[in-house]
Write a protein that holds these residues in place. Sequence first.
Motif, mmCIF file in Angstrom:
data_model
loop_
_atom_site.group_PDB
_atom_site.id
_atom_site.type_symbol
_atom_site.label_atom_id
_atom_site.label_comp_id
_atom_site.label_asym_id
_atom_site.label_seq_id
_atom_site.Cartn_x
_atom_site.Cartn_y
_atom_site.Cartn_z
ATOM 1 N N TYR A 86 0.833 -1.208 0.000
ATOM 2 C CA TYR A 86 0.000 0.000 0.000
ATOM 3 C C TYR A 86 0.866 1.256 0.000
ATOM 4 C CZ TYR A 86 -2.952 3.746 1.767
ATOM 5 O OH TYR A 86 -3.572 4.957 1.934
ATOM 6 N N GLY B 28 -0.084 2.236 -3.399
ATOM 7 C CA GLY B 28 -1.398 2.824 -3.189
ATOM 8 C C GLY B 28 -1.534 4.160 -3.901
ATOM 9 N N ARG B 29 -2.720 4.514 -4.308
ATOM 10 C CA ARG B 29 -2.941 5.720 -5.102
ATOM 11 C C ARG B 29 -3.298 6.939 -4.274
ATOM 12 N NH1 ARG B 29 -5.328 3.827 -10.873
ATOM 13 N NH2 ARG B 29 -4.260 1.821 -10.985
ATOM 14 N N HIS B 30 -3.291 6.790 -2.978
ATOM 15 C CA HIS B 30 -3.606 7.933 -2.119
ATOM 16 C C HIS B 30 -2.400 8.862 -1.987
ATOM 17 C CE1 HIS B 30 -6.734 5.104 -0.111
ATOM 18 N NE2 HIS B 30 -7.273 5.782 -1.103
ATOM 19 N N PRO B 31 -2.643 10.131 -1.672
ATOM 20 C CA PRO B 31 -1.527 11.052 -1.397
ATOM 21 C C PRO B 31 -0.701 10.559 -0.215
ATOM 22 C CG PRO B 31 -3.585 12.255 -1.689
ATOM 23 C CD PRO B 31 -3.953 10.810 -1.624
ATOM 24 N N ILE C 191 -2.132 10.915 3.291
ATOM 25 C CA ILE C 191 -3.170 9.927 3.615
ATOM 26 C C ILE C 191 -2.521 8.588 3.964
ATOM 27 C CG2 ILE C 191 -5.170 8.674 2.735
ATOM 28 C CD1 ILE C 191 -5.698 11.609 3.263
ATOM 29 N N LYS C 192 -1.489 8.212 3.203
ATOM 30 C CA LYS C 192 -0.800 6.955 3.491
ATOM 31 C C LYS C 192 -0.195 6.958 4.891
ATOM 32 C CE LYS C 192 0.515 5.812 -1.273
ATOM 33 N NZ LYS C 192 1.652 5.558 -2.187
ATOM 34 N N VAL D 263 -2.951 6.527 7.410
ATOM 35 C CA VAL D 263 -3.386 5.123 7.448
ATOM 36 C C VAL D 263 -2.353 4.278 8.181
ATOM 37 C CG1 VAL D 263 -3.850 3.086 6.029
ATOM 38 C CG2 VAL D 263 -4.795 5.306 5.365
#
Length: 468
Positions: A223, A227-230, A233-234, A237
């Motif tokens: 992830y 993962g494609r989140h900024p 955000i990573k 998480v």
Amino acid sequence: MVTSELTFYLAAAALLVLTVESCLKLLNGDSFSITLAVYVTVFGWYFIDPFLNPEQYSYIPSYLISQSYGQVLLFLIGFRFFMPVAQRWIVSRRSTGVFHVQRFTPEQVLIVTGAIWFLLLLIGIARMDGDVVGALFPIDSRAGATMWGRSAVETSATGFLIASAGYMFNAITAFLGVLVFFQRSAFWRCLAGAIFVISLPYFLFEGARSHFLAVILPFIVTYLLYGRHPLIIKLAVLAVAFFCLDHGFKLVTAFRGTGFRDLLAAEHPYELVDEDLRQSGLNMIQELCFANAYLESGAASPSYGGRYLNELLNVIPRVIWPSKPLIGIEYAKWRGMEDPNSELGVSATISTGMIGGGILNFGPLFGPVAAGIIMALWTGLLIRWWQQRNSLLRLMLFMLGAGLTFNLGRDITLLVLWPVVFAYCFVRLIEIWTAKQSRAAPQVTTQAPPFRSANLQPAGASPVRLRQ
């Protein structure tokens, strides 16, 4: 207190400098940055526990603490010195070229992986006498039966097969978590995610935190990279995941001996938990002190690689070699765990940590360096798999290996690495079969687009520059 020892600060400073070096290489896209996994492992196992449980170190002589952190420093120096050598030796070795053949799409890899997962699950349910809920949610933990539970010393061929199936189930579940991020449609992503989520309670409730980490860490690492989140955000998480793991493992430690039924049935579960419940088991610096005291007392001498050899020979089933040595029993007896009524002769075995294992093998001076060399070889293998990541199968191997690295901090042993050993055999079988199919029908091409290396770059990142 450990903070009164000079070697503590020297080891901490060396760890900080090496971690910063790896982070800078990570920003530059250098695969040498994979060494960061080892530095995180050293920090987690050797620097956290004295602050979580300071009272556990008050009775240890200061010279043992000073000696042990000096050995942590030796490990770091040895690892960093031999790491470039290991990288050149392993990464530059000629490859069979099989992994370059990529005829499977991510969806096809998921189908094969999911089929093996389902077959293993059916075997596990059969071992639980058809209890599906009990197989996936073993809430009795170590007090009850689990899918892959067996006796501590298993002498039958069945025991070897059960252990093998358990390790394979661990590896396949980790693969499913990685595959979530590479499916090209919502349906396949949801399918991979659903199977992965269904499997997680088994690894949590069975009571072995290392098994759960071996499954969840490859998912988290994948992830973070794909993962494609900024990034913000990573990181958020990751913080939530760390919080949940920390509190979840506290509950596992408290209830795995008796089971979780009372906890799950309680209206206010936290009323059953000691308010002062702290994370335990990260005390490898304490065990390093005991390992030094063990040799100093004259109770044993360094085995000069004998313990490492026994770990390698652990691959031989006891049904073939009934007198196969039991690992760590004498040390556990010295640590006060002797139990004449136990199958092993001890109530529990004691993990000595990756550096402590080196001490018991090669002594106080050369032991930490030997452990550093082994971890350098392991990291070199991870770098090799990372550089082969235009094959999805090899990327999956890398993620599983990266996830297992933290568990190696507790002991450098095949008991930790069996999932990746079985996974490697699984990957090689697929690669060999694919190569044979390609040679038999070279003119045939698949309709689905190939899995290209461009799809394997971390989301939003430029292509990684590899140091050859």
